[in-house]
Scaffold this motif. Structure first.
Motif, PDB file in Angstrom:
ATOM      1  N   LYS A 104       0.826  -1.205   0.000  1.00 35.09           N
ATOM      2  CA  LYS A 104       0.000   0.000   0.000  1.00 35.09           C
ATOM      3  C   LYS A 104       0.862   1.257   0.000  1.00 35.09           C
ATOM      4  N   THR A 135      -4.467   4.324   2.402  1.00 35.54           N
ATOM      5  CA  THR A 135      -5.558   3.939   1.503  1.00 35.54           C
ATOM      6  C   THR A 135      -6.411   5.098   1.010  1.00 35.54           C
ATOM      7  N   HIS A 136      -6.236   6.290   1.562  1.00 38.66           N
ATOM      8  CA  HIS A 136      -7.061   7.426   1.143  1.00 38.66           C
ATOM      9  C   HIS A 136      -6.730   7.781  -0.308  1.00 38.66           C
ATOM     10  N   GLU A 180     -16.579   4.952   2.025  1.00 39.38           N
ATOM     11  CA  GLU A 180     -16.847   3.575   2.440  1.00 39.38           C
ATOM     12  C   GLU A 180     -15.755   3.093   3.405  1.00 39.38           C
ATOM     13  N   THR A 181     -14.502   3.418   3.080  1.00 39.99           N
ATOM     14  CA  THR A 181     -13.394   3.045   3.965  1.00 39.99           C
ATOM     15  C   THR A 181     -13.537   3.721   5.317  1.00 39.99           C
ATOM     16  N   GLU A 234     -15.159   5.606  -2.549  1.00 38.50           N
ATOM     17  CA  GLU A 234     -14.388   4.547  -1.880  1.00 38.50           C
ATOM     18  C   GLU A 234     -13.846   5.032  -0.544  1.00 38.50           C
ATOM     19  N   ASP A 235     -13.388   6.290  -0.486  1.00 39.96           N
ATOM     20  CA  ASP A 235     -12.871   6.850   0.770  1.00 39.96           C
ATOM     21  C   ASP A 235     -13.952   6.873   1.844  1.00 39.96           C
ATOM     22  N   LYS A 251     -16.025   1.928   7.372  1.00 36.11           N
ATOM     23  CA  LYS A 251     -15.465   0.680   7.897  1.00 36.11           C
ATOM     24  C   LYS A 251     -14.521   0.953   9.071  1.00 36.11           C
ATOM     25  N   GLN A 252     -13.778   2.073   8.981  1.00 36.10           N
ATOM     26  CA  GLN A 252     -12.886   2.446  10.091  1.00 36.10           C
ATOM     27  C   GLN A 252     -13.696   2.684  11.359  1.00 36.10           C
ATOM     28  N   GLN A 256      -4.168  -1.181   8.798  1.00 34.61           N
ATOM     29  CA  GLN A 256      -4.422  -1.451   7.389  1.00 34.61           C
ATOM     30  C   GLN A 256      -4.559  -0.162   6.583  1.00 34.61           C
ATOM     31  N   ASP A 257      -4.789   0.959   7.268  1.00 33.41           N
ATOM     32  CA  ASP A 257      -5.018   2.241   6.586  1.00 33.41           C
ATOM     33  C   ASP A 257      -3.990   3.316   6.912  1.00 33.41           C
TER      34      ASP A 257
END
Length: 586
Positions: free
Chosen positions: A11, A274-275, A93-94, A90-91, A97-98, A245-246
């Protein structure tokens, strides 16, 4: 290499490719070969400051086409200049999830009331995504608006059977006080209520426990910011786990030059792996944290985070440093805990203004003694009349909530302002050193020396900048700058002959200068040994000591020093190369 680390490495490489598409990072990374930089070399990359984000404007660190963005947010700092944050679908959604990693474990049976403000700030929207992803029902009851004043929020919780509430810690306190004023019983009137998620303000452990007592349910802390989204979530064991993970999180010392010792308070440096829309590389956000390894019984592994506050609220009394968490610890361990409070910094101590509907249980003597003992500074105390800090009449009416001010910093005197300016110049210079912008660093350190010619630190850091410029210069430039280096070292040692950093720079001079120009590896070794004895224990220092012994033709001591360097930093390339050369030669 662990699976987690391999995934972070993948990543990180992807991030370096993406982030250079933004105007800010295209310029910042122009001089770096980002295709050949690994995650363990992240400290070779430049820091990103709050000031840089603000100066970059709304589009400065946007790394995708505007058509790919779905949402825009801003965070206002003390200067009034906003920091921008863009989000793709997507950001978002991430981000949901965070939030969903929180120990509250939302389910389709939950009704989630969101009390975060919705206007421009981020947490409300991420919590809404987390609720939707879990199949929960969302009640958007934004704070700081007349549409949902405190009585209406309580009525919604009761009428709808709300199970989880998410909002600022202060909102949780004020809603509990409003419930008391309205004669509501939290346990009997809100029978379905099971948990609180709090974010957006510092939530020390005593404050979290206080809110748990007010509501009789678990309180889960969330740590993040508008620029980064959510970084860490609290599990059901009360541990704040980094979402590895991020994010990559470094903890640096106050000047941002080297990592803080494990367990010591330092400054958060955040890299968003991941951003997509507005990623950040080594963002120095001025938050004070610790991170320690953790194998939690909840199942999480990796780092656990503790947040102590922000640099702008840090107070100093001589050698004593107080962060916002220290103030909260003192306040929220009072009995009873105040309904509202404010602390005002003074020249020689702190003045507290406290408000409680149970203030008759306090005595000024006891409260003063408790606060002074906890904080280690002189304290004065004032019990506020109703309306000074908390207007209870407004709570039960339709007045919107307001942003509280907990800590009022002292307006600096001329002398204090000079000290603060010196510290700021040194901090900026050290960050430029970390970014390898040695010319800019020299300019800043020259200003620091001009401001206070009796600062050993200023002279030592100016010498360090000269040293770096000498390393990078051609022979004529080296000869021109060497006298400046020597003069600054002499000045630093004349002011404070025991200053470890000045001794280290002197050691570097003695090691790297030819014998004909005053070099002396034996004297350099003594300087490095002194620094190590004073607690400077980084791998680079041991490598320098090893180089001294190589020049002194003492391979046994050289190997020992290089092995000590590798014990502290197993992937230190120079230490490995020198050790291989020694092993090959013997």
């Amino acid at each position: 290499m662990s699976e987690t680390h391999m995934e972070q490495e993948r990543k990180f490489q992807n991030l370096l490719m993406r982030i250079s598409k933004s105007p800010l990072y295209k310029e910042k990374l122009a001089a770096y070969d980002i295709r050949n930089i690994r995650l363990d070399q992240i400290m070779s990359l430049p820091l990103t400051s709050k000031e840089e984000l603000r100066n970059a404007g709304s589009f400065g660190h946007l790394a995708v086409d505007i058509k790919e963005t779905a949402q825009y947010h801003e965070s206002f700092g003390t200067t009034g200049e906003p920091s921008a944050a863009w989000f793709t679908k997507e950001d978002l959604e991430t981000g949901g999830k965070q939030m969903g990693e929180c120990g509250v474990r939302l389910t389709p049976n939950d009704i989630v009331l969101i009390r975060f403000p919705y206007a421009m700030s981020l947490p409300a929207f991420l919590m809404q995504h987390a609720s939707r992803q879990a199949g929960s029902t969302t009640v958007p009851a934004s704070s700081r608006t007349t549409v949902t004043p405190y009585p209406r929020v309580l009525e919604l919780i009761k009428r709808l059977g709300v199970t989880v509430m998410a909002g600022l810690p202060r909102e949780m306190e004020l809603l509990a006080e409003t419930a008391r004023l309205l004669g509501l019983d939290i346990k009997s009137d809100f029978p379905h209520f099971r948990a609180i998620c709090a974010a957006g303000e510092l939530l020390s452990e005593p404050r979290r426990k206080h809110i748990e007592r007010l509501w009789g349910v678990p309180v889960y802390n969330l740590y993040g910011s508008t620029e980064t989204s959510n970084i860490a979530t609290m599990c059901d064991q009360g541990v704040l786990h980094v979402l590895e993970q991020d994010f990559i999180i470094e903890v640096l010392n106050e000047d941002g030059s080297v990592p803080a010792a494990q367990g010591d308070r330092g400054f958060a440096v955040l890299t968003t792996l991941t951003h997509q829309a507005s990623p950040l590389l080594r963002y120095f956000n001025e938050d004070i944290i610790t991170i320690e390894p953790c194998q939690c019984i909840c199942g999480h592994s990796g780092g656990s985070l503790v947040h102590f506050g922000r640099l702008k609220e840090r107070m100093r009394f001589g050698a004593l440093v107080l962060d916002s968490s220290d103030i909260q610890f003192a306040v929220y361990t009072l009995s009873p805990v105040p309904d509202a409070w404010k602390v005002i910094e003074q020249e020689d101590g702190l003045h507290f203004i406290l408000d409680s509907h149970r203030s008759s249980e306090w005595t000024k003597k006891d409260v003063t003694a408790h606060l002074s003992k906890q904080l280690g500074v002189p304290v004065t105390v004032e019990f506020a009349d109703d309306g000074v800090l908390l207007n209870r009449a407004e709570l039960v009416q339709n007045a919107p909530s307001k942003k509280p001010v907990y800590i009022q910093k002292l307006q600096p005197s001329v002398k204090t302002a000079s000290i603060d300016l010196l510290r700021d110049l040194l901090d900026q210079g050290r960050r430029k050193m970390a970014d390898r912008d040695f010319h800019a660093a020299r300019t800043l350190f020259e200003k620091a020396v001009a401001l206070d010619a009796n600062s050993a630190d200023a002279h030592a850091w100016l010498a360090a900048a000269y040293g770096r410029l000498i390393e990078a210069g051609i022979i004529l430039e080296k000869m021109r700058l060497l006298p400046f280096l020597e003069n600054e070292i002499k000045a630093a040692l004349r002011i404070d002959s025991k200053l470890p950093f000045a001794r280290r720079i002197n050691g570097a001079r003695l090691l790297n200068t030819p014998d004909t120009l005053g070099g002396d590896p034996a004297a350099a070794a003594k300087e490095f040994q002194y620094c190590i004895e004073q607690g400077m224990d980084e791998a680079d220092l041991w490598v320098s000591l090893g180089e001294c012994y190589i020049k002194l033709e003492n391979p046994q001591k050289a190997k020992y020093a290089l092995k000590e360097a590798l014990a502290r930093e197993p992937k230190h390339e120079q230490a490995k190369e020198l050790l291989e050369q020694l092993d090959g030669g013997h």
